[in-house]
Design an enzyme around this catalytic site. Sequence first.
Site, PDB file in Angstrom:
ATOM      1  N   LYS A  90      -0.171  27.446  -1.523  1.00 26.66           N
ATOM      2  CA  LYS A  90      -0.826  27.239  -0.235  1.00 26.66           C
ATOM      3  C   LYS A  90      -2.319  27.002  -0.366  1.00 26.66           C
ATOM      4  O   LYS A  90      -2.927  26.346   0.474  1.00 26.66           O
ATOM      5  CB  LYS A  90      -0.558  28.421   0.698  1.00 26.66           C
ATOM      6  N   LYS A 134      11.517  22.648  11.450  1.00 26.88           N
ATOM      7  CA  LYS A 134      10.926  22.086  12.658  1.00 26.88           C
ATOM      8  C   LYS A 134       9.870  21.044  12.325  1.00 26.88           C
ATOM      9  O   LYS A 134       9.666  20.088  13.062  1.00 26.88           O
ATOM     10  CB  LYS A 134      10.285  23.193  13.492  1.00 26.88           C
ATOM     11  N   LYS A 149      15.742  20.724   3.625  1.00 26.94           N
ATOM     12  CA  LYS A 149      16.026  21.959   4.356  1.00 26.94           C
ATOM     13  C   LYS A 149      15.759  21.745   5.845  1.00 26.94           C
ATOM     14  O   LYS A 149      14.819  21.044   6.211  1.00 26.94           O
ATOM     15  CB  LYS A 149      15.099  23.054   3.800  1.00 26.94           C
TER      16      LYS A 149
END
Length: 349
Positions: free
Chosen positions: A114, A206, A203
């Site tokens: 990240k 959203k 996967k």
Amino acid sequence: MPSRKRVYSGIQPTAVMTIGNYFGAVQNWVRLQDECDCVYCVVDLHAMTAPYDAAELRSASTEMFVSLLAAGIDPDRTIVYIQSTVPEQTELCWMLATLTSLGDLSRMTQFKEKSGLLRGGLTEDDGTFISAGLLFYPVLQAADILAYRADCVPVGQDQSQHLELSRGIARRFNTRFGHLFPEPETLHTPITKVLSTADPTRKMSKSLGPKHYIGLFEEEDSIRRKIRSAVTDSGTAPAAGAGDTGDRKASPGIENLLTLLAACGHPADADRMREDYFAGTLRYVDLKGLTADALVALTGEMRERRADILRRETDLEGRVMEMGERARAVAGETLALAREKMGTFAPPT
Ligand code: TRP
């Protein structure tokens, strides 16, 4: 009689819970309530480590809270709460940070991914802002778990490293200040990985857009439409009578539909259809029809429960506060012991 195990887990707040969230985690959380004392948390403070919209965070957290109740988390048996309503945890986070090595934190895979460390250094020269919150993420996670002195933590494989760190922190505390925390075990339970119906190589998420996910509370028509247009074959269909069906895999799209059908409580139908697939006799419309029916039946119940909660709970925020109070009672006890052992004061009352 052995006392029941205490289970703890957390989920990030998002305005929509998908069937991927449900089958991948929440369904298991619901089941665990029968055997364990469970505490489930909507981790809004963790969500702040990624770019987010302050105007939407509270409603997303509340929405996730309602979604958990609608999905079957039972507030009479289980503590379910929003993280920021329990400041005891953030104080414990600070205390635990003093027992956490910087080296360990900077070696966390999730942090490296990240923060872009894998892409090229922690220099911030390129204008990216890397917050210390991102580095502290696993300490807060340890504080979540340890505040409730949990024995087991059901999480996906991607969280194993964070759990290992939590155990190390607990161990260090116990050695240095006297026993307080059980070392929390990772509960590896079979989870169901759901893929995007529009692109079954990825996967369900959203972030890929509305075509790629199915919301747990989505309308029946919309669910049926998405299943009907689900991508099935990406090329090679098996030859008729291609033999033994052992552990062979169908195409990703077919496997995904079979997985969904089984996860909705129809594993026998899924097995039979897998055999048909390898025998070359499966009609995809039949598989899609059955899967859509199963999904609509399961989610319909939850959609009703959600509507019911929204109708009944005229004061949702009050409900959130009430659950926070229950969580604080438990976390407060732990924190009082931690303060005593570590030599700090409690705030004036
Ligand atoms: N980090 C977890 C995730 O991204 C969420 C989480 C926060 C969590 N606190 C936790 C999970 C405590 C288990 C226990 O999925």
